[in-house]
Design a protein around this motif. Structure first.
Motif, PDB file in Angstrom:
ATOM      1  N   ASP A   1     -18.144 -14.884 -33.276  1.00 40.26           N
ATOM      2  CA  ASP A   1     -17.758 -15.634 -34.472  1.00 40.26           C
ATOM      3  C   ASP A   1     -17.307 -14.731 -35.616  1.00 40.26           C
ATOM      4  O   ASP A   1     -16.452 -15.117 -36.409  1.00 40.26           O
ATOM      5  N   ASP A   2     -17.865 -13.527 -35.705  1.00 32.77           N
ATOM      6  CA  ASP A   2     -17.517 -12.623 -36.810  1.00 32.77           C
ATOM      7  C   ASP A   2     -16.240 -11.825 -36.535  1.00 32.77           C
ATOM      8  O   ASP A   2     -15.868 -10.952 -37.315  1.00 32.77           O
ATOM      9  N   GLY A   3     -15.587 -12.086 -35.420  1.00 30.89           N
ATOM     10  CA  GLY A   3     -14.341 -11.407 -35.089  1.00 30.89           C
ATOM     11  C   GLY A   3     -14.488 -10.257 -34.121  1.00 30.89           C
ATOM     12  O   GLY A   3     -13.508  -9.772 -33.580  1.00 30.89           O
ATOM     13  N   GLY A   4     -15.708  -9.792 -33.905  1.00 35.58           N
ATOM     14  CA  GLY A   4     -15.944  -8.707 -32.959  1.00 35.58           C
ATOM     15  C   GLY A   4     -15.867  -9.186 -31.519  1.00 35.58           C
ATOM     16  O   GLY A   4     -15.787 -10.378 -31.239  1.00 35.58           O
ATOM     17  N   MET A   5     -15.896  -8.219 -30.607  1.00 35.30           N
ATOM     18  CA  MET A   5     -15.889  -8.533 -29.182  1.00 35.30           C
ATOM     19  C   MET A   5     -17.237  -8.149 -28.578  1.00 35.30           C
ATOM     20  O   MET A   5     -17.830  -7.142 -28.960  1.00 35.30           O
ATOM     21  N   HIS A   6     -17.689  -8.954 -27.651  1.00 38.34           N
ATOM     22  CA  HIS A   6     -18.923  -8.691 -26.912  1.00 38.34           C
ATOM     23  C   HIS A   6     -18.506  -8.348 -25.488  1.00 38.34           C
ATOM     24  O   HIS A   6     -18.087  -9.228 -24.733  1.00 38.34           O
ATOM     25  N   PHE A   7     -18.605  -7.059 -25.144  1.00 29.56           N
ATOM     26  CA  PHE A   7     -18.223  -6.608 -23.806  1.00 29.56           C
ATOM     27  C   PHE A   7     -19.424  -6.791 -22.878  1.00 29.56           C
ATOM     28  O   PHE A   7     -20.408  -6.058 -22.964  1.00 29.56           O
ATOM     29  N   LEU A   8     -19.350  -7.780 -22.002  1.00 30.09           N
ATOM     30  CA  LEU A   8     -20.454  -8.133 -21.121  1.00 30.09           C
ATOM     31  C   LEU A   8     -20.461  -7.288 -19.850  1.00 30.09           C
ATOM     32  O   LEU A   8     -21.523  -6.967 -19.322  1.00 30.09           O
ATOM     33  N   GLU A   9     -19.280  -6.967 -19.342  1.00 35.24           N
ATOM     34  CA  GLU A   9     -19.140  -6.131 -18.149  1.00 35.24           C
ATOM     35  C   GLU A   9     -17.954  -5.203 -18.374  1.00 35.24           C
ATOM     36  O   GLU A   9     -16.912  -5.626 -18.877  1.00 35.24           O
ATOM     37  N   TRP A  10     -18.127  -3.914 -18.005  1.00 36.03           N
ATOM     38  CA  TRP A  10     -17.086  -2.930 -18.288  1.00 36.03           C
ATOM     39  C   TRP A  10     -17.188  -1.751 -17.338  1.00 36.03           C
ATOM     40  O   TRP A  10     -18.248  -1.445 -16.817  1.00 36.03           O
ATOM     41  N   GLU A  11     -16.035  -1.127 -17.103  1.00 40.48           N
ATOM     42  CA  GLU A  11     -15.983   0.052 -16.252  1.00 40.48           C
ATOM     43  C   GLU A  11     -16.009   1.283 -17.160  1.00 40.48           C
ATOM     44  O   GLU A  11     -15.115   1.484 -17.979  1.00 40.48           O
ATOM     45  N   TRP A  12     -17.038   2.085 -16.995  1.00 41.81           N
ATOM     46  CA  TRP A  12     -17.216   3.294 -17.811  1.00 41.81           C
ATOM     47  C   TRP A  12     -16.389   4.399 -17.164  1.00 41.81           C
ATOM     48  O   TRP A  12     -16.629   4.793 -16.030  1.00 41.81           O
ATOM     49  N   LEU A  13     -15.403   4.938 -17.914  1.00 42.99           N
ATOM     50  CA  LEU A  13     -14.471   5.919 -17.371  1.00 42.99           C
ATOM     51  C   LEU A  13     -14.784   7.350 -17.783  1.00 42.99           C
ATOM     52  O   LEU A  13     -14.523   8.278 -17.019  1.00 42.99           O
ATOM     53  N   GLU A  14     -15.276   7.549 -19.011  1.00 38.71           N
ATOM     54  CA  GLU A  14     -15.559   8.894 -19.499  1.00 38.71           C
ATOM     55  C   GLU A  14     -16.538   8.837 -20.664  1.00 38.71           C
ATOM     56  O   GLU A  14     -16.713   7.795 -21.289  1.00 38.71           O
ATOM     57  N   LEU A  15     -17.162   9.967 -20.942  1.00 45.09           N
ATOM     58  CA  LEU A  15     -18.026  10.138 -22.104  1.00 45.09           C
ATOM     59  C   LEU A  15     -17.448  11.291 -22.898  1.00 45.09           C
ATOM     60  O   LEU A  15     -17.055  12.312 -22.323  1.00 45.09           O
ATOM     61  N   SER A  16     -17.359  11.128 -24.220  1.00 46.36           N
ATOM     62  CA  SER A  16     -16.788  12.176 -25.069  1.00 46.36           C
ATOM     63  C   SER A  16     -17.774  12.628 -26.129  1.00 46.36           C
ATOM     64  O   SER A  16     -18.520  11.812 -26.688  1.00 46.36           O
TER      65      SER A  16
END
Length: 193
Positions: free
Chosen positions: A119-134
């Motif tokens: 509702d506040d305009g943000g996104m809730h990523f429920l499932e995602w592919e982790w590609l890299e850590l920086s």
């Protein structure tokens, strides 16, 4: 590719192995109002450890990570090479920057799989592919700071006649505020010799 910044808790800084441990992602909203669910991560290790999200600037590997509801603890290593050149300089810069607390955060690079708009305009990523850590300098998450660096090579240092290790503790990270302003943490040194 999406990016989300989060807490880096370096629990160990071993010069011989250049190993760091921390938290790669938390469910705390970042300054953009997005939430990346730790339990929604899909990944395999080893995974690239990059310098400032530059795919042309790898510095090591994420060797271990496990998702929990509170975050994703990880262990990564920054590579060591002896041959002089640009690569050695980048690797040494990354390691020295983390140890000197000049780079105090990490950021995940990921591909969304399932998400919802909030509702506040943000996104809730429920499932995602982790590609890299920086390793990154400026985090989007107000809690993205290193809390502890502990030298774990005290035996080796003592055998070489070098003073014992020390622990550096930083004050607790500020909770996210409405303004989500960046908060600089105070450094407390313990066990100095």
């Amino acid at each position: 590719m999406e990016r989300a910044y989060s807490l880096l808790t370096v629990r160990s800084a071993d010069d011989a192995a250049r190993v760091i441990e921390g938290i790669a992602s938390t469910p705390t909203p970042d300054r953009y109002g997005d939430i990346v669910e730790p339990l929604g991560a899909k990944f395999r290790t080893p995974m690239p450890l990059l310098w400032q999200h530059d795919a042309r600037a790898p510095v090591g590997q994420v060797e271990f990570a496990t998702a929990t509801a509170d975050g994703i603890p990880f262990r990564a290593s920054i590579a060591i090479i002896d041959e002089p050149g640009t690569l050695k300089e980048r690797l040494d810069e990354a390691w020295q920057s983390v140890k000197a607390q000049l780079v105090r955060a990490v950021s995940i690079g990921f591909r969304p799989i399932e998400y919802a708009f909030m509702d506040d305009g943000g996104m809730h990523f429920l499932e995602w592919e982790w590609l890299e850590l920086s390793l990154v300098t400026i985090p989007a998450n107000s809690e993205a700071t290193i809390q502890t660096i502990k030298s774990i090579d005290t035996t080796t240092r003592a055998a070489l006649g070098i003073g014992g290790g020390h622990v550096v503790r930083l004050s607790q990270p500020a909770r996210a505020r409405a303004s989500k302003a960046f908060v600089i943490q105070t450094i407390h040194r313990e066990n100095q010799q």
